[in-house]
Scaffold this active site. Sequence first.
Site, PDB file in Angstrom:
ATOM      1  N   THR A  18       0.839  -1.204   0.000  1.00  0.00           N
ATOM      2  CA  THR A  18       0.000   0.000   0.000  1.00  0.00           C
ATOM      3  C   THR A  18       0.872   1.251   0.000  1.00  0.00           C
ATOM      4  OG1 THR A  18      -1.749  -1.123   1.179  1.00  0.00           O
ATOM      5  CG2 THR A  18      -1.639   1.244   1.482  1.00  0.00           C
ATOM      6  N   ARG A  29     -13.748  -8.098  -1.276  1.00  0.00           N
ATOM      7  CA  ARG A  29     -13.092  -7.803   0.004  1.00  0.00           C
ATOM      8  C   ARG A  29     -12.592  -6.343   0.018  1.00  0.00           C
ATOM      9  NH1 ARG A  29      -7.700  -5.970   1.606  1.00  0.00           N
ATOM     10  NH2 ARG A  29      -7.369  -6.684   3.705  1.00  0.00           N
ATOM     11  N   VAL A  30     -12.830  -5.653   1.100  1.00  0.00           N
ATOM     12  CA  VAL A  30     -12.343  -4.282   1.241  1.00  0.00           C
ATOM     13  C   VAL A  30     -11.410  -4.241   2.449  1.00  0.00           C
ATOM     14  CG1 VAL A  30     -13.016  -1.900   1.723  1.00  0.00           C
ATOM     15  CG2 VAL A  30     -14.411  -3.291   0.193  1.00  0.00           C
ATOM     16  N   GLY A  31     -10.273  -3.594   2.278  1.00  0.00           N
ATOM     17  CA  GLY A  31      -9.298  -3.507   3.371  1.00  0.00           C
ATOM     18  C   GLY A  31      -9.492  -2.266   4.221  1.00  0.00           C
ATOM     19  N   ASP A  32      -8.444  -1.917   4.953  1.00  0.00           N
ATOM     20  CA  ASP A  32      -8.521  -0.785   5.894  1.00  0.00           C
ATOM     21  C   ASP A  32      -8.302   0.563   5.220  1.00  0.00           C
ATOM     22  OD1 ASP A  32      -5.846  -1.784   5.432  1.00  0.00           O
ATOM     23  OD2 ASP A  32      -5.182  -0.279   6.882  1.00  0.00           O
ATOM     24  N   THR A  50      -0.376   0.742   6.628  1.00  0.00           N
ATOM     25  CA  THR A  50      -0.138  -0.357   5.699  1.00  0.00           C
ATOM     26  C   THR A  50       0.045  -1.623   6.506  1.00  0.00           C
ATOM     27  OG1 THR A  50       1.410  -1.359   4.140  1.00  0.00           O
ATOM     28  CG2 THR A  50       2.326   0.301   5.591  1.00  0.00           C
ATOM     29  N   GLY A  51      -0.576  -2.694   6.072  1.00  0.00           N
ATOM     30  CA  GLY A  51      -0.451  -3.947   6.819  1.00  0.00           C
ATOM     31  C   GLY A  51      -1.674  -4.792   6.611  1.00  0.00           C
ATOM     32  N   GLY A  80      -4.977  -5.551   6.670  1.00  0.00           N
ATOM     33  CA  GLY A  80      -6.092  -4.616   6.794  1.00  0.00           C
ATOM     34  C   GLY A  80      -7.160  -5.018   7.787  1.00  0.00           C
TER      35      GLY A  80
HETATM   36  N1  ASP Z   1      -3.607  -2.629   4.197  1.00  0.00           N
HETATM   37  C1  ASP Z   1      -3.809  -3.181   2.894  1.00  0.00           C
HETATM   38  C2  ASP Z   1      -5.055  -4.014   2.890  1.00  0.00           C
HETATM   39  O1  ASP Z   1      -5.269  -4.766   3.824  1.00  0.00           O
HETATM   40  C3  ASP Z   1      -2.680  -4.012   2.410  1.00  0.00           C
HETATM   41  C4  ASP Z   1      -1.343  -3.329   2.411  1.00  0.00           C
HETATM   42  O2  ASP Z   1      -1.056  -2.503   3.285  1.00  0.00           O
HETATM   43  O3  ASP Z   1      -0.546  -3.619   1.522  1.00  0.00           O
HETATM   44  O4  ASP Z   1      -5.787  -3.950   1.939  1.00  0.00           O
END
Ligand code: ASP
Length: 348
Positions: free
Chosen positions: A214, A242-245, A265-266, A268
């Site tokens: 991200t 699917r939706v992330g953070d 980032t991480g 989610g």
């Molecule tokens: N945080 C992002 C997600 O879960 C992934 C990422 O940080 O690369 O969609």
Amino acid sequence: MRKFFLIFSIFILNKSFSQVTPQKLSDKYVLVIHGGAGTIVKSQMSPERENAYKAALDKALQTGNDILKSGGTALDAVEATVRSMEDDPLFNAGKGAVFTNEGKNELDAAIMDGKTLEAGSVAGVTIIRNPITAARAVMEKSPHVMMTGAGAEKYAKQQGLEIVDPSYFYTEERWRGLQKAKQQDSLKMYLDHADTTNRGMLKQWENKDYKYGTVGAVALDRYGNLAAATSTGGMTNKKFGRVGDAPIIGAGTYANNNTVAISGTGWGEYFIRLVMAKSISDMMEFGKMKLNVAADEMVMKKLPALGGDGGLIAVDKQGNIAMPFCTEGMYRGYIKNTGEKVIKIYKE
Ligand code: ASP
């Protein structure tokens, strides 16, 4: 009567003068960026690749710096900075986004203005070249905060944003990442932005420790305003829809002039469950904690305790910076009005 007119005219003059007087600009500004956190270790990185990442981070910093330096807003700076990384296939955002289980690219992005608490986000979009600009259009041109899928795309078209064929987002490397993930476990969401050698990816898989690609930017501008922006392709092999953070305001993206601007980032799902960014803001506002103490508490303790990992970038209203991560590395950097510029990848 004459006295009344005199006072009245002074009042009117004063008012119009204050309306035309430009807001006094301070010199101080700060821009912080990330390009993803994860198992980023020097031994798995070629010097060429390391230099390419550093150059891309440097370009993004310069883009935002030019805007902030010339008195542009934090909002303009974070949008332009994130766009620069969305256009770079090295990062898992815009071009270079990872693939879903169905072999598609579904992108998420959000932006927030710390001055007004206005926010905009898009989720699961497949044809908008720069999702961060679509998020900004949702914030500024619509009465809404979040738009998803086909509706968000229709809106982006109406706003005249650049639309691309879904194949624009294809990169060989991310495609290979999806195939690898499916070989390992076709049901598991693979949290890797697949920028390593096959050997590196396998190692990450075995370790159950991955890379997140991200991108994000946070800024304090010369007017004292904060803004945050985050954009991502999400996670390799994620399920349809699917939706992330990243597009969830308060989870992966948050900005409030009273406290802090944050982009995460991480993994989610964990950032959403911890309401990561807003929790840090609340710890500062109500718990009177300093930025680095609050951010460390959430990223270094609460996140791994729950089983997640990742990192974030933050800048508070005084210009203090935090860039904590509980992974091996995080592509990150900052630039200040003093000219101080830092670009880092590994733990140091
Ligand atoms: N945080 C992002 C997600 O879960 C992934 C990422 O940080 O690369 O969609």
